[in-house]
Design a protein around this motif. Sequence first.
Motif, PDB file in Angstrom:
ATOM      1  N   PHE A   1      23.661  22.615  64.617  1.00 34.79           N
ATOM      2  CA  PHE A   1      24.837  23.367  65.083  1.00 34.79           C
ATOM      3  C   PHE A   1      26.089  22.619  64.660  1.00 34.79           C
ATOM      4  CE2 PHE A   1      23.882  20.249  68.292  1.00 34.79           C
ATOM      5  CZ  PHE A   1      25.093  19.843  68.815  1.00 34.79           C
ATOM      6  N   MET A   2      27.238  23.291  64.762  1.00 34.36           N
ATOM      7  CA  MET A   2      28.514  22.682  64.405  1.00 34.36           C
ATOM      8  C   MET A   2      29.397  22.576  65.656  1.00 34.36           C
ATOM      9  SD  MET A   2      28.405  21.907  61.193  1.00 34.36           S
ATOM     10  CE  MET A   2      30.135  21.573  60.845  1.00 34.36           C
ATOM     11  N   ILE A   3      30.275  21.572  65.657  1.00 40.99           N
ATOM     12  CA  ILE A   3      31.136  21.303  66.811  1.00 40.99           C
ATOM     13  C   ILE A   3      32.599  21.482  66.398  1.00 40.99           C
ATOM     14  CG2 ILE A   3      31.878  19.578  68.503  1.00 40.99           C
ATOM     15  CD1 ILE A   3      29.144  18.130  67.827  1.00 40.99           C
ATOM     16  N   ARG A   4      33.321  22.330  67.126  1.00 40.74           N
ATOM     17  CA  ARG A   4      34.770  22.415  66.935  1.00 40.74           C
ATOM     18  C   ARG A   4      35.440  21.715  68.108  1.00 40.74           C
ATOM     19  NH1 ARG A   4      38.890  27.453  67.634  1.00 40.74           N
ATOM     20  NH2 ARG A   4      38.742  26.695  69.773  1.00 40.74           N
ATOM     21  N   VAL A   5      36.180  20.649  67.813  1.00 39.61           N
ATOM     22  CA  VAL A   5      36.919  19.929  68.849  1.00 39.61           C
ATOM     23  C   VAL A   5      38.254  20.637  69.047  1.00 39.61           C
ATOM     24  CG1 VAL A   5      37.915  17.728  69.540  1.00 39.61           C
ATOM     25  CG2 VAL A   5      35.794  17.775  68.201  1.00 39.61           C
ATOM     26  N   GLY A   6      38.522  21.066  70.279  1.00 43.73           N
ATOM     27  CA  GLY A   6      39.698  21.876  70.562  1.00 43.73           C
ATOM     28  C   GLY A   6      40.980  21.084  70.693  1.00 43.73           C
ATOM     29  N   MET A   7      42.034  21.768  71.130  1.00 38.09           N
ATOM     30  CA  MET A   7      43.397  21.248  71.130  1.00 38.09           C
ATOM     31  C   MET A   7      43.551  19.942  71.891  1.00 38.09           C
ATOM     32  SD  MET A   7      46.442  20.868  72.915  1.00 38.09           S
ATOM     33  CE  MET A   7      46.599  22.026  74.264  1.00 38.09           C
ATOM     34  N   MET A   8      44.314  19.016  71.274  1.00 36.58           N
ATOM     35  CA  MET A   8      44.646  17.760  71.953  1.00 36.58           C
ATOM     36  C   MET A   8      46.103  17.425  71.665  1.00 36.58           C
ATOM     37  SD  MET A   8      42.472  15.174  69.546  1.00 36.58           S
ATOM     38  CE  MET A   8      41.081  16.308  69.526  1.00 36.58           C
ATOM     39  N   ASN A   9      46.836  17.029  72.702  1.00 36.51           N
ATOM     40  CA  ASN A   9      48.236  16.678  72.519  1.00 36.51           C
ATOM     41  C   ASN A   9      48.375  15.317  71.848  1.00 36.51           C
ATOM     42  OD1 ASN A   9      49.900  18.861  73.507  1.00 36.51           O
ATOM     43  ND2 ASN A   9      48.993  18.472  75.514  1.00 36.51           N
ATOM     44  N   PRO A  10      49.427  15.144  71.013  1.00 41.70           N
ATOM     45  CA  PRO A  10      49.571  13.891  70.255  1.00 41.70           C
ATOM     46  C   PRO A  10      49.767  12.653  71.122  1.00 41.70           C
ATOM     47  CG  PRO A  10      51.008  15.614  69.367  1.00 41.70           C
ATOM     48  CD  PRO A  10      50.459  16.133  70.655  1.00 41.70           C
ATOM     49  N   MET A  11      50.271  12.820  72.341  1.00 44.12           N
ATOM     50  CA  MET A  11      50.641  11.657  73.154  1.00 44.12           C
ATOM     51  C   MET A  11      49.460  10.736  73.473  1.00 44.12           C
ATOM     52  SD  MET A  11      51.391  13.733  76.663  1.00 44.12           S
ATOM     53  CE  MET A  11      52.101  15.111  75.773  1.00 44.12           C
ATOM     54  N   TYR A  12      48.240  11.280  73.468  1.00 41.81           N
ATOM     55  CA  TYR A  12      47.068  10.454  73.781  1.00 41.81           C
ATOM     56  C   TYR A  12      46.338   9.984  72.532  1.00 41.81           C
ATOM     57  CZ  TYR A  12      48.163  12.583  78.209  1.00 41.81           C
ATOM     58  OH  TYR A  12      48.841  13.016  79.315  1.00 41.81           O
ATOM     59  N   MET A  13      46.773  10.437  71.370  1.00 41.52           N
ATOM     60  CA  MET A  13      46.074  10.109  70.134  1.00 41.52           C
ATOM     61  C   MET A  13      46.085   8.619  69.786  1.00 41.52           C
ATOM     62  SD  MET A  13      44.670  12.853  69.030  1.00 41.52           S
ATOM     63  CE  MET A  13      44.351  12.647  67.290  1.00 41.52           C
ATOM     64  N   PRO A  14      47.212   7.899  69.994  1.00 45.09           N
ATOM     65  CA  PRO A  14      47.180   6.470  69.648  1.00 45.09           C
ATOM     66  C   PRO A  14      46.062   5.698  70.345  1.00 45.09           C
ATOM     67  CG  PRO A  14      49.451   7.167  69.977  1.00 45.09           C
ATOM     68  CD  PRO A  14      48.575   8.324  70.392  1.00 45.09           C
TER      69      PRO A  14
END
Length: 422
Positions: free
Chosen positions: A216-229
């Motif tokens: 199966f394939m996984i789509r990772v949904g929306m994430m705000n940039p503030m937590y990316m670092p």
Amino acid sequence: MAKIWVESYGCSASFADAEMISGLIVNGGHTLASSSKDSDLNLIVTCSVKDATANKMVNRIKRLKSKPLVVAGCLAKAEPKSVQKFSPNASLMGPNSIGKTLQIIDHTLSGRKKIELEDSDITKTGLPKVRLNPIVGIVEIASGCMSDCTFCQTKLARGDLQSYRLGDIVRQVEHEVNDGCKEIWLTSTDNGCYGLDIGTTLPELVNKVSEIPKEFMIRVGMMNPMYMPKIKNDLVESFENDKVFKFLHVPVQSGSNDILHEMKRGHTAETFRDVVKRFKDRFGRFTISTDIIVGFPGETEQDFADTVQLIKDTKPDVVNLSRYSQRPGTKAAEMVQLDVAKIKDRSKELFNLINQITLQNNQQWVGWSGEVLFDEQTDDMVRGRNFAYKPVFVDDMVQVGDKAKVKITRATNHGLYGLIAS
């Protein structure tokens, strides 16, 4: 037992809610109606993210209220008085109250209005569901978020972050895949902060889901940039798995750091640039989706120019462009608003740029050949997704759920078009 019509709007979390509401309805002995004309009761899962969306919700509520009506979702929670103004007899159900679906329906069918807006659901994993698409499993991983954006009404509706347990999510994904799903969407209000309240992280979740020994394939949904670092290095590693679509939805909202500060976004334009560079440098072909709000209160010509430049520099594949609109109960609604004509002009300029960049990005795929998972039937074609979650259309005889090798022959703003390779 009654026939219930369910319709839903908004983000993938809203559609996941609608699937679970439908599952509870069927498990409760009722049946799902084929249309609102054929129903004993109508239920609408609403969205309230923008004025245009809220106005559409009001129009649907007016049309559906000729029968017993349940208004669920974000508009019911964030603006209950507005809903009651247009449908005084409607029952209301919040996004985190869907465990009470059957009680609310029973009350409403008997002519008694019931209002359930408090957060009563501890988790949404493990609930029965009726899927909108039989091969796509939408799995909610959390409710609410840790942000306090001044323009956003979703926080008013879905509240603070409440991450669901990693093991519960993995079991839910296993169930979806065993039930025939070929594509799993991991969704929430903000995937980026998943687990920060319970001692885990999004990359750890993606790794655990990827370990499920099924195809199966996984789509990772929306994430705000503030937590990316905090998570980007680990997230890049988790995306190395071939099961994970090379796709990120990271809403930057503005290219101006002054406007981002007024929005209380908690990140800078440089944060977004770094994320885009990090993933594109590592994977080459990688789809970036983002959101932009034009005309936020106080946006100057320079602020807008900064946004235009950010889009030119990062060249995202998908840009969800919105004109700023005041949402009741938000801090930005109390700020001095920009002239509507100015917002319209800026939106038009950015819209034309986005179309140009989208077409250029898509044209780079012409001549590519590779595997495509077909996940949706459109009016006259079957649409699939390649490894970078690019929409691929063919008019050959393929079925939803099939995988096939496709050669891309042309591209438009809306996607890639190709032929099944022999």
